[in-house]
Design a protein around this motif. Structure first.
Motif, PDB file in Angstrom:
ATOM      1  N   VAL A  34     -24.032  71.172  19.048  1.00 39.92           N
ATOM      2  CA  VAL A  34     -22.753  70.721  18.517  1.00 39.92           C
ATOM      3  C   VAL A  34     -22.164  69.730  19.509  1.00 39.92           C
ATOM      4  O   VAL A  34     -22.150  69.991  20.712  1.00 39.92           O
ATOM      5  CB  VAL A  34     -21.786  71.915  18.329  1.00 39.92           C
ATOM      6  CG1 VAL A  34     -20.408  71.441  17.917  1.00 39.92           C
ATOM      7  CG2 VAL A  34     -22.350  72.902  17.333  1.00 39.92           C
ATOM      8  N   ILE A  35     -21.705  68.607  19.002  1.00 36.93           N
ATOM      9  CA  ILE A  35     -21.009  67.642  19.860  1.00 36.93           C
ATOM     10  C   ILE A  35     -19.547  68.047  19.900  1.00 36.93           C
ATOM     11  O   ILE A  35     -18.862  68.037  18.881  1.00 36.93           O
ATOM     12  CB  ILE A  35     -21.161  66.205  19.324  1.00 36.93           C
ATOM     13  CG1 ILE A  35     -22.627  65.810  19.280  1.00 36.93           C
ATOM     14  CG2 ILE A  35     -20.359  65.232  20.190  1.00 36.93           C
ATOM     15  CD1 ILE A  35     -22.892  64.465  18.624  1.00 36.93           C
ATOM     16  N   LEU A  36     -19.078  68.434  21.075  1.00 30.75           N
ATOM     17  CA  LEU A  36     -17.696  68.870  21.242  1.00 30.75           C
ATOM     18  C   LEU A  36     -16.737  67.690  21.298  1.00 30.75           C
ATOM     19  O   LEU A  36     -15.582  67.810  20.901  1.00 30.75           O
ATOM     20  CB  LEU A  36     -17.553  69.694  22.521  1.00 30.75           C
ATOM     21  CG  LEU A  36     -18.367  70.982  22.589  1.00 30.75           C
ATOM     22  CD1 LEU A  36     -18.216  71.609  23.961  1.00 30.75           C
ATOM     23  CD2 LEU A  36     -17.922  71.948  21.496  1.00 30.75           C
ATOM     24  N   ASP A  37     -17.200  66.586  21.849  1.00 30.51           N
ATOM     25  CA  ASP A  37     -16.358  65.405  22.013  1.00 30.51           C
ATOM     26  C   ASP A  37     -17.206  64.166  21.753  1.00 30.51           C
ATOM     27  O   ASP A  37     -17.943  63.728  22.626  1.00 30.51           O
ATOM     28  CB  ASP A  37     -15.766  65.378  23.420  1.00 30.51           C
ATOM     29  CG  ASP A  37     -14.750  64.277  23.623  1.00 30.51           C
ATOM     30  OD1 ASP A  37     -14.531  63.473  22.691  1.00 30.51           O
ATOM     31  OD2 ASP A  37     -14.173  64.220  24.717  1.00 30.51           O
ATOM     32  N   ALA A  38     -17.126  63.625  20.549  1.00 34.71           N
ATOM     33  CA  ALA A  38     -17.947  62.472  20.179  1.00 34.71           C
ATOM     34  C   ALA A  38     -17.500  61.190  20.869  1.00 34.71           C
ATOM     35  O   ALA A  38     -18.246  60.220  20.914  1.00 34.71           O
ATOM     36  CB  ALA A  38     -17.922  62.283  18.665  1.00 34.71           C
ATOM     37  N   ASP A  39     -16.291  61.192  21.406  1.00 34.49           N
ATOM     38  CA  ASP A  39     -15.751  60.026  22.112  1.00 34.49           C
ATOM     39  C   ASP A  39     -15.242  60.461  23.490  1.00 34.49           C
ATOM     40  O   ASP A  39     -14.038  60.448  23.742  1.00 34.49           O
ATOM     41  CB  ASP A  39     -14.622  59.393  21.300  1.00 34.49           C
ATOM     42  CG  ASP A  39     -15.100  58.918  19.935  1.00 34.49           C
ATOM     43  OD1 ASP A  39     -15.938  58.012  19.911  1.00 34.49           O
ATOM     44  OD2 ASP A  39     -14.638  59.465  18.916  1.00 34.49           O
ATOM     45  N   PRO A  40     -16.159  60.853  24.363  1.00 35.84           N
ATOM     46  CA  PRO A  40     -15.737  61.389  25.658  1.00 35.84           C
ATOM     47  C   PRO A  40     -15.133  60.332  26.581  1.00 35.84           C
ATOM     48  O   PRO A  40     -15.308  59.121  26.370  1.00 35.84           O
ATOM     49  CB  PRO A  40     -17.043  61.930  26.250  1.00 35.84           C
ATOM     50  CG  PRO A  40     -18.105  61.105  25.623  1.00 35.84           C
ATOM     51  CD  PRO A  40     -17.607  60.804  24.241  1.00 35.84           C
ATOM     52  N   ALA A  41     -14.454  60.817  27.586  1.00 32.90           N
ATOM     53  CA  ALA A  41     -13.833  59.944  28.588  1.00 32.90           C
ATOM     54  C   ALA A  41     -14.905  59.154  29.339  1.00 32.90           C
ATOM     55  O   ALA A  41     -16.043  59.619  29.477  1.00 32.90           O
ATOM     56  CB  ALA A  41     -13.029  60.785  29.575  1.00 32.90           C
ATOM     57  N   PRO A  42     -14.546  57.982  29.820  1.00 32.10           N
ATOM     58  CA  PRO A  42     -15.497  57.181  30.594  1.00 32.10           C
ATOM     59  C   PRO A  42     -16.096  57.939  31.786  1.00 32.10           C
ATOM     60  O   PRO A  42     -17.239  57.682  32.170  1.00 32.10           O
ATOM     61  CB  PRO A  42     -14.666  55.989  31.064  1.00 32.10           C
ATOM     62  CG  PRO A  42     -13.589  55.843  30.033  1.00 32.10           C
ATOM     63  CD  PRO A  42     -13.276  57.264  29.610  1.00 32.10           C
TER      64      PRO A  42
END
Length: 64
Positions: A34-42
């Motif tokens: 499961v992708i928890l954060d598809a747009d993670p922090a840099p």
């Protein structure tokens, strides 16, 4: 950065979870990651790139 997973390829090996535990999860009984954060922090970029490289099925894709 945006992460997607090809669930036709993902076999739930969980290698990505080892590299980036804040971004990926493999819940108990799950067969796929499961992708928890598809747009993670840099700040997660290195870990996410490592996670994608570690995937034996090459199921993870990163878009900039």
């Amino acid at each position: 950065m945006h992460i997607t997973a090809d669930y036709d390829l993902c076999a739930g090996h969980g290698q990505c979870l080892l590299a980036a535990p804040d971004v990926f999860d493999l819940p108990d009984g799950a067969e796929q990651v499961v992708i928890l954060d598809a747009d993670p922090a840099p700040s997660e970029r290195d870990a996410v790139v490592r996670a994608a490289a570690m995937c034996p099925a090459q199921a993870l894709h990163i878009e900039d």
